[in-house]
Design a protein around this motif. Structure first.
Motif, mmCIF file in Angstrom:
data_model
loop_
_atom_site.group_PDB
_atom_site.id
_atom_site.type_symbol
_atom_site.label_atom_id
_atom_site.label_comp_id
_atom_site.label_asym_id
_atom_site.label_seq_id
_atom_site.Cartn_x
_atom_site.Cartn_y
_atom_site.Cartn_z
ATOM 1 N N THR A 1 40.603 32.036 17.878
ATOM 2 C CA THR A 1 41.129 31.714 19.183
ATOM 3 C C THR A 1 42.018 32.499 19.756
ATOM 4 N N ALA A 2 43.356 32.592 18.860
ATOM 5 C CA ALA A 2 44.305 33.513 19.136
ATOM 6 C C ALA A 2 43.870 35.068 19.521
ATOM 7 N N SER A 3 43.176 35.480 18.844
ATOM 8 C CA SER A 3 42.668 37.003 19.061
ATOM 9 C C SER A 3 41.940 36.840 20.498
ATOM 10 N N LEU A 4 40.996 35.934 20.725
ATOM 11 C CA LEU A 4 40.178 35.864 21.923
ATOM 12 C C LEU A 4 41.274 35.833 23.118
ATOM 13 N N TYR A 5 42.191 34.930 23.103
ATOM 14 C CA TYR A 5 43.343 34.910 24.159
ATOM 15 C C TYR A 5 43.948 36.274 24.383
ATOM 16 N N LYS A 6 44.348 37.062 23.162
ATOM 17 C CA LYS A 6 44.943 38.136 23.239
ATOM 18 C C LYS A 6 43.938 39.148 23.950
ATOM 19 N N ILE A 7 42.666 38.996 23.784
ATOM 20 C CA ILE A 7 41.854 40.106 24.300
ATOM 21 C C ILE A 7 41.419 39.735 25.801
ATOM 22 N N PHE A 8 41.136 38.408 25.898
ATOM 23 C CA PHE A 8 40.275 38.030 27.006
ATOM 24 C C PHE A 8 41.279 37.161 28.236
ATOM 25 N N SER A 9 42.432 36.813 27.681
ATOM 26 C CA SER A 9 43.079 35.821 28.656
ATOM 27 C C SER A 9 43.562 36.654 30.024
ATOM 28 N N PRO A 10 43.050 36.129 31.051
ATOM 29 C CA PRO A 10 43.304 36.525 32.336
ATOM 30 C C PRO A 10 45.022 36.392 32.777
ATOM 31 N N THR A 11 45.600 35.813 32.009
ATOM 32 C CA THR A 11 46.929 35.445 32.206
ATOM 33 C C THR A 11 47.940 36.926 31.629
ATOM 34 N N PRO A 12 48.482 37.876 32.482
ATOM 35 C CA PRO A 12 49.022 39.065 31.995
ATOM 36 C C PRO A 12 50.044 38.682 30.775
ATOM 37 N N GLY A 13 50.799 37.664 30.949
ATOM 38 C CA GLY A 13 51.856 37.585 29.532
ATOM 39 C C GLY A 13 50.884 37.032 28.582
ATOM 40 N N VAL A 14 49.778 36.847 28.413
ATOM 41 C CA VAL A 14 49.269 36.257 27.215
ATOM 42 C C VAL A 14 48.114 37.546 26.838
ATOM 43 N N GLY A 15 47.334 37.839 27.791
ATOM 44 C CA GLY A 15 46.131 38.824 27.240
ATOM 45 C C GLY A 15 46.710 40.425 27.519
ATOM 46 N N TYR A 16 46.588 41.023 26.290
ATOM 47 C CA TYR A 16 46.856 42.475 26.646
ATOM 48 C C TYR A 16 46.262 43.386 27.244
ATOM 49 N N TRP A 17 44.999 42.882 27.676
ATOM 50 C CA TRP A 17 44.141 43.844 28.421
ATOM 51 C C TRP A 17 44.362 43.403 29.772
ATOM 52 N N ALA A 18 44.706 42.180 30.296
ATOM 53 C CA ALA A 18 44.927 41.719 31.355
ATOM 54 C C ALA A 18 46.124 42.380 32.052
ATOM 55 N N GLN A 19 47.103 42.515 31.086
ATOM 56 C CA GLN A 19 48.385 43.190 31.428
ATOM 57 C C GLN A 19 48.080 44.703 31.475
ATOM 58 N N HIS A 20 47.212 45.494 30.600
ATOM 59 C CA HIS A 20 46.774 46.597 30.749
ATOM 60 C C HIS A 20 46.396 47.076 32.214
ATOM 61 N N PHE A 21 45.400 46.109 32.412
ATOM 62 C CA PHE A 21 44.805 46.519 33.699
ATOM 63 C C PHE A 21 45.678 46.309 35.053
ATOM 64 N N ALA A 22 46.439 45.145 34.869
ATOM 65 C CA ALA A 22 47.287 44.905 36.000
ATOM 66 C C ALA A 22 48.305 46.395 36.388
ATOM 67 N N TYR A 23 48.636 46.876 35.192
ATOM 68 C CA TYR A 23 49.764 47.860 35.344
ATOM 69 C C TYR A 23 48.972 49.020 35.872
ATOM 70 N N ARG A 24 47.669 49.198 35.112
ATOM 71 C CA ARG A 24 46.771 50.420 35.627
ATOM 72 C C ARG A 24 46.585 50.396 37.113
ATOM 73 N N ASP A 25 46.210 49.206 37.503
ATOM 74 C CA ASP A 25 46.034 49.094 39.007
ATOM 75 C C ASP A 25 47.125 49.473 39.517
ATOM 76 N N ALA A 26 48.300 48.893 39.284
ATOM 77 C CA ALA A 26 49.500 49.068 40.163
ATOM 78 C C ALA A 26 49.846 50.507 40.094
ATOM 79 N N ILE A 27 49.671 51.144 39.015
ATOM 80 C CA ILE A 27 49.928 52.695 39.165
ATOM 81 C C ILE A 27 48.805 53.505 39.935
ATOM 82 N N ALA A 28 47.627 52.877 39.939
ATOM 83 C CA ALA A 28 46.759 53.554 40.801
ATOM 84 C C ALA A 28 46.878 53.383 42.435
#
Lengths: 767, 59
Positions: free
Chosen positions: A640-667
């Motif tokens: 469950t913790a891993s899935l949160y870290k991979i799929f959570s849409p909350t940027p503070g929790v999910g690594y990828w949500a954070q990743h894409f939020a910052y990538r979009d911002a840079i774009a």
């Protein structure tokens, strides 16, 4: 190796047991039996005298009262002594009833069988060791900074969830894992977890277990090193006293090698004295003009730790590693006894509520993001269940066990002690002011880094009863001899402050506050650095062994190019994550610690999966639940913790949500967002979250492969009605010793008989 | 006094200060005919052994 099935075992034993005669050679005298009969022991255990009933009733009542005081009584502040009662009484009951149940039903140790320490005795790593000494030895090997740091971070949720998991988790999961792995490894001549995984899970499962173990060790070492760096950054006192441990250890090494070989006790006493002097001297350095020489920013310190790691891993063991290990063992036992006495004498009041405002918040708190389930369980890590212990329980300890029955005391009992350390760390963390707690543990991105902004931010959280002023934060920093305590994340400084509070009330008062603070920082750093270089070395051996299957030359552990390449690869891997952590704009500990907890618990899942496959070989499902309960629990938590870290849409929790939020911002051409203030920091967040997200996926996939392989192996075993186990052939034992701390009547009697007929055991300097 | 001696014995064992005595006892028990290593020689062999068999230390 001869395979002995469980059913055959009894038969084999009756023909080879020395007590039964027949196999004893001409030079071997007739010996008393090497163990007390199971029935006799069971009968004695079940004899409920009035005194026994009264004692256990009292323990149960006292423990129950402790839990009631912690969980139900509200209003006035809770006294820390109730933590001690609730935890210790629960441990006693679990040890007396649950661990003996596991022993009787699942493991069935047989004292008539010789342990590896007896049949493979070599005077070095295979030596029968007195159970009480081995208990201390095993504890010193499994305990470290982990159980001290995890509970501190988990204290953001309040004291109750952490306490429950530390106690219940250890009883049903952590201690069970340690006990099972120790027992199974002992029955296999002290085989390592990786080797047992290969035996039980086949090639794919075994390989996945080895790769997962290596990856997990890298992240564990990196985060431990990060804790040290966070504690020492901008702290000349801390840097000086921790740096002094290196010359002190070198001195001890040369002393033991050339001046007085073998005088370990003597040199350890000198070392501890020098260590205390180094802590005091650190205070003088911090006050003097030398301070700037020892003030480093965290990035520089991180590089220092990496370089130290490389040097320590290639230097001969006698120079640095062995003496530092003596020092660290000395300090571990000493400080933990000191801490226990201090907590019981001082009995501090608890400042935190049972459940904090963040316990019900799906976003979690500022210290560790994410909801209580699963992140509380992942954060506490070592104090309740630690996969790392499986490496010790299948490493040094099984080669030293004297009698099979002692594995319960050492494996299960040793882990209970570690859990108690975690409880004391939690007490230290919840006994400091909550405003200070959050100001210390939230990342700079939240607190702003100064006392004014931090106070403003903490008060804006709207926590009940919290109103902190900048003066209090500045005053606390001054009291412990630091320039600032704001955003001192990592858990170690918070623990040190809590301990300093308690120890100063116990001894020395406010005048010694700063000494105790740096004393605590020092021993945490000492434990961690010992774990870092021992871990690097173990990981390097594992890597060389794995690469050796392809390039045989790497198998030779003294081949210098192999040593250098292996060391650089390992240090590069954990060093890279460490540097990433210290430079992370989002606050390295806050993003990396969940990954550390997940990794550690995944290792536990792997160890328990191997145990499941081993137990299932007997072909019965009857007692499989003893392994399945912790395995399913830890699998659910970590997946469950891993899935949160991979799929959570909350940027503070999910690594990828954070990743894409910052990538979009840079774009979109933005140059700052949230905690990242510059384009470089934006890039760093994108890079870091990519690495963290990838690691989450790798860990999850590898562990699922291992668990699936174990489940398939178990299913095959059960369907076939059992397979022969991979245990070593039983060798009759020719020594005897009682099983637990306090011997049973029948054990005492047999021990006396051995003493009369054979003489004192010649082990451990005769005692 | 007995309690103090017991503590000292325990602590020595936990830290590993009694390794040589234990080696001598093991050597004696093993019934070897060659003489045991001297103290200095043993401690060298002891750390060399650690060099080849690293022990993990936990977190």
């Amino acid at each position: 190796m001869l395979l002995v099935t469980d059913r055959e075992r009894g038969v084999t034993m009756t023909t080879t047991s020395p007590g039964a005669g027949g196999t004893a050679g001409p030079d071997q005298q007739e010996l008393p039996p090497a163990g007390v009969d199971d029935e006799v022991l069971d009968e004695q255990r079940r004899r409920w005298t009035p005194l026994r009933i009264a004692t256990w009733t009292a323990i149960a009542l006292l423990g129950g009262l402790g839990w009631v005081m912690l969980a139900l009584i509200r209003g006035e502040t809770v006294n820390a002594i109730w933590f001690v009662f609730a935890a210790v009484c629960t441990y006693l009951i679990a040890y007396r009833f649950y661990s003996t149940y596991i022993e009787r039903k699942l493991l069935r140790p047989d004292d008539r069988r010789a342990t590896p320490a007896e049949y493979a005795e070599n005077g070095q790593d295979f030596v029968p060791t007195d159970r009480r000494v081995l208990y201390g030895h095993h504890f010193a090997a499994i305990a470290g900074a982990g159980p001290l740091v995890g509970p501190v971070l988990a204290a953001q949720m309040g004291y109750l969830p952490g306490t429950i998991w530390i106690v219940v988790g250890v009883v049903l999961a952590g201690a069970v894992q340690d006990y099972l792995v120790l027992f199974f490894s002992m029955r296999r001549g002290g085989r390592s977890l990786a080797a047992m995984a290969r035996d039980e899970l086949g090639r794919v499962g075994g390989a996945a277990a080895v790769v997962a173990t290596l990856a997990i060790m890298i992240i564990l070492i990196a985060v431990l090193a990060l804790v040290v760096v966070q504690a020492l950054g901008e702290s000349p006192w801390g840097v000086f006293s921790v740096a002094m441990t290196v010359p002190i250890a070198l001195f001890m090494g040369f002393y033991l090698r050339y001046l007085r070989p073998g005088k370990v006790g003597e040199v350890s006493a000198i070392g501890v004295a020098l260590l205390l002097l180094a802590i005091v001297a650190g205070g003088w350095v911090a006050e003097s003009g030398l301070a700037e020489w020892f003030t480093f920013d965290r990035t520089t310190l991180a590089w220092g730790v990496v370089i130290y790691g490389v040097v320590a891993a290639v230097l001969p063991v006698w120079m640095l590693l062995a003496p530092r290990d003596y020092l660290s063992t000395f300090m571990k036992i000493g400080t933990i006894v000191l801490l226990a006495v201090a907590v019981i004498v001082v009995r501090p009041d608890v400042m935190a509520p049972a459940w904090s405002e963040f316990a019900g918040d799906p976003a979690g708190g500022p210290v560790v993001p994410g909801p209580l389930f699963p992140f509380l369980f992942v954060t506490i890590a070592c104090g309740a269940l630690s996969g790392f212990h499986a490496l010790i329980s299948s490493g040094t300890t099984p080669k030293l066990v004297e009698k099979e029955r002692q594995t319960r005391f050492i494996g299960y009992g040793g882990m209970l002690m570690e859990s108690f350390v975690a409880i004391m760390a939690l007490v230290a963390a919840v006994s400091i002011d909550r405003g200070i707690y959050f100001a210390m543990n939230a990342p700079t991105a939240a607190t702003g880094g100064t006392v004014e902004t931090a106070a403003l931010w903490v008060n804006s959280l709207g926590l009940a009863g919290v109103n902190i002023t900048p003066d209090v934060l500045a005053g606390t920093a001054q009291a412990v001899g630091e320039q600032s305590i704001v955003s001192r994340t990592g858990g170690a400084p918070t623990l040190a402050l809590g301990l300093a509070n308690i120890l100063a009330q116990f001894f020395g008062g406010a005048a010694l506050m700063s000494f105790w603070y740096h004393f605590a920082i020092m021993f945490e750093a000492l434990f961690i650095l010992t774990a870092v270089d021992a871990g690097t070395r173990v990981a390097r051996f594992m890597l060389q062994d794995a690469v050796g299957t392809v390039v045989p030359k790497f198998r030779d552990m003294s081949w210098r190019p192999g040593v250098w390449i292996g060391t650089l690869v390992m240090c590069g891997a954990w060093g890279g994550i460490l540097i990433m952590g210290v430079t992370d704009p989002l606050g390295g500990i806050n993003t990396l610690f969940p990954l550390f907890g997940i990794a550690n618990q995944l290792l536990a899942a792997i160890a328990l999966a191997v145990c499941l496959a081993i137990v299932a070989r007997r072909g019965t499902v009857r007692y499989l639940w003893i392994v399945l309960v912790p395995l399913v629990a830890v699998a659910v938590i970590t997946v469950t913790a891993s899935l949160y870290k991979i799929f959570s849409p909350t940027p503070g929790v999910g690594y990828w949500a954070q990743h894409f939020a910052y990538r979009d911002a840079i774009a979109q051409g933005r140059t700052s967002m949230g905690a990242a203030k510059t384009p470089e920091q934006m890039e760093a967040v994108v890079r870091n979250t990519f690495i963290q997200g990838t690691l989450s996926i790798v860990f999850l996939v590898l562990t699922l492969v291992v668990i699936t392989a174990a489940a398939l192996a178990a299913l095959r075993s059960v369907r076939a009605g059992g397979f022969p186990s991979a245990e070593r052939e039983a060798v009759p034992s020719r020594i005897y010793a009682p099983s637990g701390l306090v011997p049973q009547a029948a054990e005492k009697e047999l021990e006396k008989r051995w003493l009369a007929e054979v003489g004192a055991p010649s082990r451990t300097g005769g005692h | 006094m007995r309690a103090w001696r017991g503590c000292a014995w325990w602590f020595r064992g936990v830290v590993g200060a009694d390794a040589y005595e234990r080696y001598l006892a093991a050597h004696h028990r093993g019934g070897h005919t060659h003489p045991p290593m001297g103290e200095r020689e043993f401690w060298r062999a002891h750390v060399d052994h650690q060099e080849r068999h690293p022990q993990g230390r936990c977190c």
